[in-house]
Design a protein around this motif. Structure first.
Motif, PDB file in Angstrom:
ATOM      1  N   VAL A 151       8.731  10.510  -4.990  1.00  0.00           N
ATOM      2  CA  VAL A 151       7.674  10.066  -4.083  1.00  0.00           C
ATOM      3  C   VAL A 151       7.431   8.574  -4.301  1.00  0.00           C
ATOM      4  O   VAL A 151       7.269   8.114  -5.433  1.00  0.00           O
ATOM      5  N   ASP A 152       7.394   7.821  -3.214  1.00  0.00           N
ATOM      6  CA  ASP A 152       7.115   6.380  -3.284  1.00  0.00           C
ATOM      7  C   ASP A 152       5.608   6.180  -3.160  1.00  0.00           C
ATOM      8  O   ASP A 152       5.079   5.950  -2.071  1.00  0.00           O
ATOM      9  N   PHE A 153       4.922   6.299  -4.290  1.00  0.00           N
ATOM     10  CA  PHE A 153       3.471   6.195  -4.280  1.00  0.00           C
ATOM     11  C   PHE A 153       3.010   4.801  -3.842  1.00  0.00           C
ATOM     12  O   PHE A 153       1.969   4.668  -3.178  1.00  0.00           O
ATOM     13  N   ALA A 154       3.731   3.772  -4.218  1.00  0.00           N
ATOM     14  CA  ALA A 154       3.337   2.415  -3.841  1.00  0.00           C
ATOM     15  C   ALA A 154       3.383   2.243  -2.327  1.00  0.00           C
ATOM     16  O   ALA A 154       2.471   1.680  -1.709  1.00  0.00           O
ATOM     17  N   ALA A 155       4.460   2.734  -1.696  1.00  0.00           N
ATOM     18  CA  ALA A 155       4.562   2.636  -0.234  1.00  0.00           C
ATOM     19  C   ALA A 155       3.450   3.434   0.439  1.00  0.00           C
ATOM     20  O   ALA A 155       2.871   3.001   1.444  1.00  0.00           O
ATOM     21  N   HIS A 156       3.135   4.595  -0.129  1.00  0.00           N
ATOM     22  CA  HIS A 156       2.081   5.432   0.434  1.00  0.00           C
ATOM     23  C   HIS A 156       0.740   4.725   0.362  1.00  0.00           C
ATOM     24  O   HIS A 156      -0.040   4.713   1.334  1.00  0.00           O
ATOM     25  N   ALA A 157       0.439   4.130  -0.806  1.00  0.00           N
ATOM     26  CA  ALA A 157      -0.843   3.437  -0.962  1.00  0.00           C
ATOM     27  C   ALA A 157      -0.934   2.220  -0.045  1.00  0.00           C
ATOM     28  O   ALA A 157      -2.000   1.925   0.512  1.00  0.00           O
ATOM     29  N   LYS A 158       0.182   1.503   0.109  1.00  0.00           N
ATOM     30  CA  LYS A 158       0.194   0.362   1.026  1.00  0.00           C
ATOM     31  C   LYS A 158      -0.124   0.803   2.443  1.00  0.00           C
ATOM     32  O   LYS A 158      -0.810   0.099   3.196  1.00  0.00           O
ATOM     33  N   ALA A 159       0.377   1.973   2.834  1.00  0.00           N
ATOM     34  CA  ALA A 159       0.136   2.472   4.183  1.00  0.00           C
ATOM     35  C   ALA A 159      -1.341   2.748   4.427  1.00  0.00           C
ATOM     36  O   ALA A 159      -1.786   2.780   5.580  1.00  0.00           O
ATOM     37  N   MET A 160      -2.109   2.949   3.355  1.00  0.00           N
ATOM     38  CA  MET A 160      -3.549   3.168   3.506  1.00  0.00           C
ATOM     39  C   MET A 160      -4.353   1.882   3.317  1.00  0.00           C
ATOM     40  O   MET A 160      -5.580   1.917   3.219  1.00  0.00           O
ATOM     41  N   GLY A 161      -3.655   0.755   3.223  1.00  0.00           N
ATOM     42  CA  GLY A 161      -4.348  -0.529   3.180  1.00  0.00           C
ATOM     43  C   GLY A 161      -4.502  -1.155   1.814  1.00  0.00           C
ATOM     44  O   GLY A 161      -5.079  -2.236   1.680  1.00  0.00           O
ATOM     45  N   ALA A 162      -4.002  -0.484   0.779  1.00  0.00           N
ATOM     46  CA  ALA A 162      -4.144  -1.024  -0.579  1.00  0.00           C
ATOM     47  C   ALA A 162      -3.027  -2.008  -0.899  1.00  0.00           C
ATOM     48  O   ALA A 162      -1.950  -1.981  -0.296  1.00  0.00           O
ATOM     49  N   ILE A 163      -3.285  -2.871  -1.854  1.00  0.00           N
ATOM     50  CA  ILE A 163      -2.234  -3.667  -2.481  1.00  0.00           C
ATOM     51  C   ILE A 163      -1.538  -2.743  -3.470  1.00  0.00           C
ATOM     52  O   ILE A 163      -2.202  -2.073  -4.263  1.00  0.00           O
ATOM     53  N   ALA A 164      -0.236  -2.654  -3.439  1.00  0.00           N
ATOM     54  CA  ALA A 164       0.424  -1.660  -4.286  1.00  0.00           C
ATOM     55  C   ALA A 164       1.750  -2.166  -4.812  1.00  0.00           C
ATOM     56  O   ALA A 164       2.459  -2.912  -4.138  1.00  0.00           O
ATOM     57  N   THR A 165       2.062  -1.746  -6.028  1.00  0.00           N
ATOM     58  CA  THR A 165       3.333  -2.113  -6.640  1.00  0.00           C
ATOM     59  C   THR A 165       3.735  -1.053  -7.646  1.00  0.00           C
ATOM     60  O   THR A 165       2.880  -0.368  -8.216  1.00  0.00           O
TER      61      THR A 165
END
Length: 610
Positions: free
Chosen positions: A526-540
């Motif tokens: 699971v690409d958690f960073a991509a998922h969080a980015k899709a909800m508007g967060a800064i993610a890495t």
């Protein structure tokens, strides 16, 4: 008598907006707002009432009913139960989504007002959309699920019933003993009905927490018991925080030389480096606190429910006498305890006065200091960053160490379920009562991110860091989008061990084979960073502890919610510290592993107090 004509929904909103509390010398609204997800059961009643009063009682939109109730509960916990929130949903799934959160609040004695819509009181269109019909009881609705997990439950069948129900709700929500979730099931037709209300019903009311003094006879008996003790130990529970007793506890421990161990809810009652703080107690406890508990002849349990993680399933304290200082008699007498029923702060002050110059024997005090210093060295060792040449996945402890070192002095850590709370309880260095925020009485997966949102809404000036495993993230992550929408900035660290690592370790530890907990290698990553980015967060996603240490300062300095993802080892947990936990092992074991686990279990049972 002056009256005003309002709908039942309008009257409810006006009443809630008029409730006040005192906090740090200021008078503030008791309710910080209302979380609402509208549906046909509340949009035409409570919806317009909230819209018309949104300045006095703000309304917040969430993405999941369970999560919004978690956020409301966290808001109350962060305010030490001095402020709270309400939550409204439609009937049906919107309402029952909150049942888990109600159970969480009930177990942990935290206030939240739940206002689920309900089916028609007049039954004219019966059955309506989403109505749960009982073949033998016409009064039943889906909201009856809230009864066993509410401290107070009522169904408002006529508007004027609110004249009694709302004050009753306030009594429970603000009482130190009864405190917990209140459910007022609100039929959608009744919400819209009008009534001539006494204007005095909407006067401002200030709710101040009750702080009962100890009974003189119980106080004298408690002082006598302590004076006779040679190896006393204090257990600091969540009631220390809710009673504002941190200073009283620190003074008592210092004055009388009694070491203090902290429950999960009580962690942070003393700063981690306080000379009398021996650390966490119980199944997830420090080696220092648990060693002292095993030798103690008297345990002063202050504001704790004494659940099995605290007591090592009643096997940790040996033959120690138990003295229960608690505002609730229900908890004060647990484990055959000698009760001292009182407010935590007032009880400690009164008990200290009754003890006079008495102090624990010097030898016991020195033993506690030596054991605590040894434990601090252990914490530094297991939380240290791995050496650069170490290519193995980091442990949870190493991740916690990196986050703890980067944390601002007034930062708040939020967690809830799985293996992380155990590691945090042992290893995290809390600076004050608000800096350590864990829901563990109900150990509810999915609380973490929503809880972080509630903490940030309660304490907007403090940095809030959420630690969450991949399993809990996948269960409930929607409030990342809410935090971005509300500007309630969080730093979220996702520890990805590809499954339910904590339960996998428990499964193996009780003689079972690894089964149905960790994801197979063939499962997609699971690409958690991509998922969080899709909800508007800064993610890495970072590579190891060095990457985490580089990413944390940026996330803490950011103005928007940040998510940092790191892979961790599912098999490793901190071996040091801890205590036995009663998890039954098969009485008809199969194979040598189960046979060995059963033998160990039977040996441990012999130490259990009944």
């Amino acid at each position: 008598m002056a009256t005003i004509r309002l709908t039942a929904a309008e009257a409810t909103v006006r009443f809630l907006a008029a409730q006040m509390t005192e906090l740090e010398g200021r008078t503030l609204p008791l309710f910080g707002g209302v979380f609402a997800i509208f549906g046909h059961g509340n949009v035409a009643g409570l919806g317009p009432a909230l819209e018309a009063n949104r300045k006095a009682l703000p309304t917040f939109r969430a993405h999941n009913e369970q999560a919004m109730a978690h956020a409301a509960i966290a808001f109350a916990k962060a305010h030490a139960r001095r402020r709270m929130m309400a939550c409204t949903t439609s009937i049906g799934p919107g309402a029952t989504n909150m049942v888990t959160a109600a159970a969480l609040a009930h177990v942990n004695r935290l206030p939240v007002l739940l206002l689920p819509g309900d089916v028609f009181a007049n039954r004219r269109p019966d059955p309506v959309l989403q109505q749960v019909e009982s073949f033998e009881d016409g009064t039943v609705s889906a909201n009856d699920c809230f009864r066993p997990v509410s401290r107070y439950f009522d169904r408002i069948m006529r508007p004027e019933q609110l004249l009694a129900a709302l004050p009753a709700a306030m009594r429970v929500l603000t009482d130190p003993v009864e405190c917990g979730p209140v459910t007022l099931a609100f039929p959608q037709d009744v919400q819209a009905e009008a009534f001539d209300w006494p204007t005095d019903f909407f006067r401002k009311r200030i709710h101040r927490p009750r702080a009962p003094e100890p009974d003189a006879r119980e106080l004298a008996a408690a002082a006598e018991a302590l004076k006779a003790a040679k190896r006393p130990l204090i257990l600091a529970g969540g009631g220390v925080k809710y009673g504002g007793a941190e200073a009283a506890l620190a003074d008592f421990a210092h004055r009388h030389g009694v070491p203090v161990a902290e429950t999960q809810a009580g962690k942070g009652s003393l700063s981690w480096d306080h000379p009398r703080n021996a650390g966490a107690i119980g199944v997830t406890g420090s080696a220092a606190a648990n060693a002292l508990a095993a030798k103690a002849d008297l345990v002063l349990a202050v504001g704790t429910r004494l659940q099995d993680f605290t007591s090592g399933s009643r096997a940790l304290f040996g033959g120690a006498r138990l003295l229960g200082l608690n505002v609730a008699a229900f908890d004060a007498v647990k484990h055959d305890g000698q009760p001292l029923v009182a407010d935590a702060a007032r009880g400690l002050v009164a008990l200290s006065g009754a003890l006079g110059r008495w102090a624990a024997p010097r030898e016991w005090q020195e033993k506690a200091v030596t054991a605590t210093a040894r434990w601090h060295r252990t914490v530094e060792k297991v939380t240290a960053a791995p050496k650069p040449k170490d290519a193995a996945l980091p442990s949870d402890a190493q991740v916690l160490g990196a986050v703890n070192r980067a944390m601002p002095a007034d930062g708040v850590v939020v967690c809830a379920a799985g293996g992380l709370p155990g590691e945090l309880h042992k290893l995290w260095r809390a600076t004050d009562a608000a800096s350590y925020h864990l829901e563990y009485g109900y150990s509810c997966m999915g609380y973490e991110i929503a809880g972080g949102l509630g903490v940030k809404m309660a304490l907007p000036k403090r940095e809030v860091v959420v630690l969450v495993g991949d399993g809990s993230y996948l269960m409930m992550n929607s409030e990342i989008a809410t935090s971005v929408m509300l500007g309630a900035k969080l730093t979220i660290v996702v520890l990805d061990n590809r499954g339910f690592g904590c339960i996998n370790r428990l499964q193996r530890g009780t003689g079972g084979a690894p089964f149905n907990n960790l994801l197979p290698d063939a499962a997609p990553q699971v690409d958690f960073a991509a998922h969080a980015k899709a909800m508007g967060a800064i993610a890495t996603k970072v590579d190891g502890i060095a990457g985490l240490e580089a990413a944390l300062p940026k996330a803490l300095a950011a103005k928007r919610t940040s998510v940092i993802v790191i892979d961790t080892d599912p098999q490793i947990s901190t071996a040091e510290g801890g205590a036995w936990w009663d998890v039954p092992v098969a009485a008809a074991p199969r194979g040598e592993t189960q046979i060995a686990a059963r033998r160990a279990y039977e040996a441990a049972l012999k130490k259990q107090e009944h």
